[in-house]
Design a protein around this motif. Structure first.
Motif, PDB file in Angstrom:
ATOM      1  N   SER A 566       0.865  -1.181   0.000  1.00 31.26           N
ATOM      2  CA  SER A 566       0.000   0.000   0.000  1.00 31.26           C
ATOM      3  C   SER A 566       0.896   1.224   0.000  1.00 31.26           C
ATOM      4  N   GLN A 568       1.166   5.336   1.508  1.00 36.57           N
ATOM      5  CA  GLN A 568       0.650   6.095   2.639  1.00 36.57           C
ATOM      6  C   GLN A 568       1.105   7.546   2.614  1.00 36.57           C
ATOM      7  N   SER A 594     -14.024  12.541  -1.978  1.00 35.93           N
ATOM      8  CA  SER A 594     -14.278  11.101  -1.962  1.00 35.93           C
ATOM      9  C   SER A 594     -13.648  10.483  -3.203  1.00 35.93           C
ATOM     10  N   ASP A 597     -10.740   3.653  -3.309  1.00 32.55           N
ATOM     11  CA  ASP A 597      -9.452   3.053  -2.963  1.00 32.55           C
ATOM     12  C   ASP A 597      -8.547   4.010  -2.195  1.00 32.55           C
ATOM     13  N   THR A 599      -8.324   5.508   1.737  1.00 34.51           N
ATOM     14  CA  THR A 599      -8.886   5.408   3.083  1.00 34.51           C
ATOM     15  C   THR A 599      -8.278   6.470   3.983  1.00 34.51           C
ATOM     16  N   TYR A 601      -8.093   7.475   7.950  1.00 32.43           N
ATOM     17  CA  TYR A 601      -8.343   6.987   9.295  1.00 32.43           C
ATOM     18  C   TYR A 601      -8.682   8.149  10.216  1.00 32.43           C
ATOM     19  N   ILE A 621      -3.484   8.515   5.712  1.00 37.59           N
ATOM     20  CA  ILE A 621      -4.183   8.319   4.438  1.00 37.59           C
ATOM     21  C   ILE A 621      -3.499   7.160   3.725  1.00 37.59           C
ATOM     22  N   GLU A 622      -4.303   6.228   3.187  1.00 38.13           N
ATOM     23  CA  GLU A 622      -3.729   4.997   2.640  1.00 38.13           C
ATOM     24  C   GLU A 622      -4.465   4.590   1.378  1.00 38.13           C
ATOM     25  N   SER A 623      -3.706   4.022   0.429  1.00 37.90           N
ATOM     26  CA  SER A 623      -4.314   3.518  -0.801  1.00 37.90           C
ATOM     27  C   SER A 623      -3.415   2.447  -1.392  1.00 37.90           C
TER      28      SER A 623
END
Length: 660
Positions: A566, A568, A594, A597, A599, A601, A621-623
C-alpha cells in the motif's frame, strides 16, 4: 522587458509574476525581487520560466533583478525540484530554497579561492583482485547502457565499497561524474579519505550539514560547472547539480536517516532513483540488510539483484551469533555472566570487544519509589534521561536540561533512584568488573563534534581501547581489525514496538553491529542477550539469513496491507492545545474529497504527542494505488490551503512516512 514567474521561499503553493530585462532563456536565474509593502527587504527567488500573460496588469508588476554573481541553474536541477514539489506536495519555492546552499539562497557567492584541480583522472590500484561475485557485480553495473536500478546485497565485510569504487572508476574514465550518498555525517570523512586515496587526481567535494556554508556553496558551484568529478555526501547531496552525471550510489540504502523529517520531508534514496531515471544513468543501492521495499522490488524484477554472499577476505568468516537466555539470570547492570566471561577471554587475548546498547546516558529515567514521581520533560511527552557524568537530566527530544534533584520534588524522599540503564551506566559497571581494562564509551555525548569523533576512532584503530561501549554510531561503516566480540544489551524492547517497521530496523541494526567483528583474520562472535531466544528474528540472525527474515516480514505486511503493498501519507497538525490540532484534522477529514481506494483513518494524537511544548496529532491516508493517493492529495490540499486555522496551528503533509 519580459514576464516571468518566480519561485520564492514561502509556505504557499504558488508562483509570483515579475518583469525581467535581458535576453536568453530566463529559467534557472537567481533574482532579487521586491515582495510585500515598500520598505520590506527584497527576497531571493528562482525564475522557473517565461509567461505570455499575467493575471495582474503589466504596469503593476515589479521588476526582478538578476543576481549577476551566480550562475544560471540547469534545467535538470529545476526538473528535480519540480518533481519533489509535486510528489511530496510541498511549495516549489521552499523546495528550491532547501536545495540551494544557504549562501546562494541569500544571493551570495563564496569568496574563498577554489581548490586546485588535479591533472587527470587516473585511479590508484585497489591493492587486491576482486572476488568472482564482486567482479560479476562490477561487470553488471559497467554494462548498463542507461537507467537501471541495482540492489547490491552483500553481507557485512563483503566488499561493497570496492564495487562502488570500481564502478566510479569506470565512469570517470568515460569523462562522467559520480554521486555517492551515505547516511551519516560520521561516515563521510572516513569514506572521503578512502575515495581520495583511490582517486588522487580527481576533484572530490563533500556535501553534508557538517561543512561550512562557504564550503557547501563552493561544492555546489564546482558540481554545477562540471569541475567536480565525485560528489560525496549525505541526503542533501542528492540536489547537487551534475551536468556529466554517469552514476549514482546510495550506500546503506535502508538507513532511516535518508528520510528528511522536517520541512521538505523527502527520501533521498527515492529522489536519487528518480534522478537516475531522469538522467538515464544507473544507480546502485547497497546494503547488507536492504529495506523491505527495495528487497520486494528486487524480488519482483523491478530492480536487478547483485549478491555478495561471502566476505571479501578469504580468511574472514561471518561471526558466530549466539543468543543468551536471560530469563533465569540475575544480570549485573544488564550484563549476563556469559557476556562477562566472553569479555574476560578477549581481554586475555588482547582483542577488542564492543558492548552495544542503543541508549545513551546513565539511565532512561530517575524515579521516586515512595510516591512514583519520575523525571518527565515539561516540554515533551518523554522522560528526562539521567546523565550522571554531567550531573544533569536531559531530554533527548528537545534538549531541555535540569540539575539532578537532591530529593523527590513531590514528597521529599531522599532515596530517588535511576531505573534502567544507558551507556554511561554500562561503562561504570564494566570499569568495576575490569579495573585494568581500557574502556571507551562512544555515543552522542562523548562524540559531540567531528573532531572528538575522529579522535575516538583513531584511539580504537590505534589499539588504545580494550572494551568499547557504544550506540548505533558504531553499528555501520567501521572496520576494526582487532574487534572479535560484540555483546548486545537491551534489544528486546523493539520486538514489540507499535511501529510496523520496528522488527526490520532491529534486524538491520543487529546484523550491522554484529558485522563489525571478525572482519579480518580473527574469528568473531556476537552474543545477544534476550528473554525471547526462540524469536524468529533472532533465529534468522543466527543463520545470517536476511532473505528468510525479509520474506516472512513481507508476508506479514501483505496480510496487513502495509507498504510496499500500500502507499501512505500522513497529515499532521501541531498547536499549543491538543484539542485544536485534533479539531483542525477532523475538519480537514470532513472536507476531504471522496475517491475510491483511498482510506482516511480517524485523527489521533501522535505517540510522542507533545514535542517542544507543542501538542501533535495526525491522520493516516492509505491507498493500494499510488496515482489515486496523489490525485486525492492534490484535490485535498487545494482545500487545506484555503483553511483559516488558528494562528498558532501548523500543519504539514508527509508522503511515504517513515515514522508514525
Amino acid at each position: 522587458m519580459r514576464l516571468v514567474q518566480v519561485a520564492l521561499d514561502l509556505p504557499v503553493p504558488r508562483l509570483f509574476d515579475y518583469r525581467l530585462e535581458g535576453a536568453g532563456d530566463p529559467a534557472g536565474r537567481l533574482v532579487k525581487v521586491p515582495f510585500g509593502s515598500s520598505g520590506k527587504p527584497s527576497k531571493i527567488g528562482v525564475v522557473v520560466g517565461e509567461i505570455a500573460h499575467s493575471d495582474q496588469p503589466v504596469e503593476r508588476l515589479k521588476t526582478a533583478e538578476p543576481v549577476a554573481t551566480l550562475p544560471v541553474l540547469p534545467q535538470e536541477w529545476l526538473e528535480l525540484c519540480r518533481f519533489c514539489a509535486q510528489y511530496y506536495h510541498h511549495p516549489l519555492g521552499q523546495v528550491m530554497a532547501f536545495a540551494l546552499p544557504p549562501l546562494m539562497r541569500r544571493g551570495k557567492r563564496p569568496r574563498e579561492p577554489k581548490p586546485k584541480v588535479g591533472a587527470g583522472k587516473t585511479a590508484s590500484p585497489a591493492g587486491y583482485d576482486p572476488t568472482a561475485d564482486q567482479q560479476a557485480a562490477i561487470d553488471a553495473i559497467g554494462g548498463a547502457t542507461g537507467f537501471a536500478t541495482f540492489l547490491l546485497h552483500g553481507v557485512t565485510g563483503s566488499g561493497k565499497t570496492e564495487v562502488y569504487l570500481r564502478a566510479i572508476e569506470a565512469v570517470l574514465a568515460k569523462g562522467g561524474q559520480a554521486l555517492m550518498l551515505v547516511p551519516e555525517i560520521a561516515l563521510t570523512p572516513q569514506l572521503e579519505g578512502r575515495v581520495r586515496d583511490r582517486f588522487p587526481a580527481a576533484r572530490i567535494v563533500a556535501a553534508h550539514s557538517g561543512v561550512s556554508d562557504a564550503a557547501r556553496a563552493r561544492a555546489f558551484l564546482a558540481a554545477l560547472t562540471g569541475e567536480a568529478d565525485i560528489v560525496l555526501g549525505t541526503r542533501l547531496a542528492v540536489f547537487m547539480p551534475l551536468p556529466r552525471l554517469g552514476l549514482i550510489v546510495v550506500d546503506e540504502e535502508h538507513d532511516a536517516s535518508f528520510k528528511q523529517q522536517e520541512g521538505l520531508r523527502y527520501s533521498a534514496r527515492d529522489v536519487a532513483i528518480w534522478r537516475a531515471r531522469l538522467r538515464n544513468v544507473p544507480i546502485v543501492l547497497g546494503s547488507a540488510t536492504p529495506s523491505l521495499e527495495t528487497f520486494y522490488h528486487a524480488m519482483s524484477g523491478r530492480y536487478t539483484l547483485l549478491a555478495l554472499p561471502e566476505r571479501a577476505f578469504a580468511a574472514a568468516e561471518l561471526p558466530t551469533v549466539v543468543t543468551v537466555d536471560t530469563r533465569k539470570q540475575t544480570l549485573q547492570d544488564g550484563l549476563s555472566q556469559e557476556l562477562i566471561e566472553a569479555l574476560s577471554v578477549r581481554l586475555h587475548r588482547r582483542e577488542q570487544s564492543l558492548v552495544f546498547l542503543n541508549r545513551r546516558g546513565y539511565a532512561p529515567v530517575l524515579a521516586c519509589p515512595a510516591c512514583g514521581w519520575i523525571s518527565r520533560c515539561r516540554r515533551c511527552a518523554a522522560n528526562l534521561v539521567l546523565h550522571l557524568a554531567d550531573r544533569r537530566l536531559r531530554c533527548h527530544h528537545c534538549g531541555l536540561e535540569a540539575p539532578i534533584p537532591r530529593a523527590c520534588p513531590d514528597c521529599g524522599n531522599l532515596d530517588i533512584q535511576p531505573f534502567g540503564r544507558g551507556t554511561q551506566r554500562l561503562e561504570e559497571r564494566l570499569a568495576t568488573l575490569f579495573p585494568d581494562a581500557r574502556i571507551l564509551r562512544i555515543d552522542r555525548d562523548s562524540a559531540d563534534s567531528p573532531k572528538k569523533w575522529q579522535t575516538l576512532l583513531a584511539a580504537i584503530h590505534g589499539g588504545e581501547a580494550d572494551i568499547l561501549v557504544g550506540t548505533q554510531m558504531l553499528a555501520k561503516g567501521h572496520d576494526f581489525p582487532n574487534l572479535t566480540l560484540v555483546g548486545v544489551v537491551g534489544a528486546d524492547a523493539a520486538l514489540f514496538a507499535a511501529d510496523f517497521r520496528a522488527p526490520e530496523r532491529l534486524f538491520a541494526q543487529l546484523m550491522q553491529v554484529g558485522g563489525r567483528c571478525g572482519r579480518h583474520r580473527l574469528p568473531g562472535e556476537v552474543l545477544i542477550q534476550t528473554e525471547y531466544p526462540d524469536h524468529p528474528l533472532y533465529q534468522a540472525l543466527i543463520g545470517h539469513d536476511y532473505v528468510s527474515f525479509a520474506r516472512q516480514q513481507l508476508d506479514e505486511r501483505q496480510a496487513a496491507g502495509f507498504p510496499p503493498f500500500s502507499h501512505q501519507a500522513i497529515l499532521r497538525a501541531e498547536a499549543h492545545a491538543l484539542d485544536d490540532a485534533l479539531a483542525f484534522l477532523k475538519d480537514a477529514v470532513s472536507r476531504a474529497p471522496s475517491l475510491a481506494d483511498v482510506t482516511l483513518y480517524d485523527p489521533v494524537p501522535m505517540r510522542l504527542f507533545r514535542l517542544k511544548s507543542r501538542e501533535r496529532a495526525q491522520v493516516l491516508i492509505e491507498s493500494t494505488s499510488r496515482p489515486r493517493l496523489h490525485a486525492f492529495l492534490d484535490a485535498w490540499l487545494t482545500t487545506l490551503y484555503g483553511f483559516k486555522a488558528p494562528r498558532d496551528l501548523r500543519w504539514h503533509l508527509d508522503v511515504d512516512p517513515a515514522e508514525y
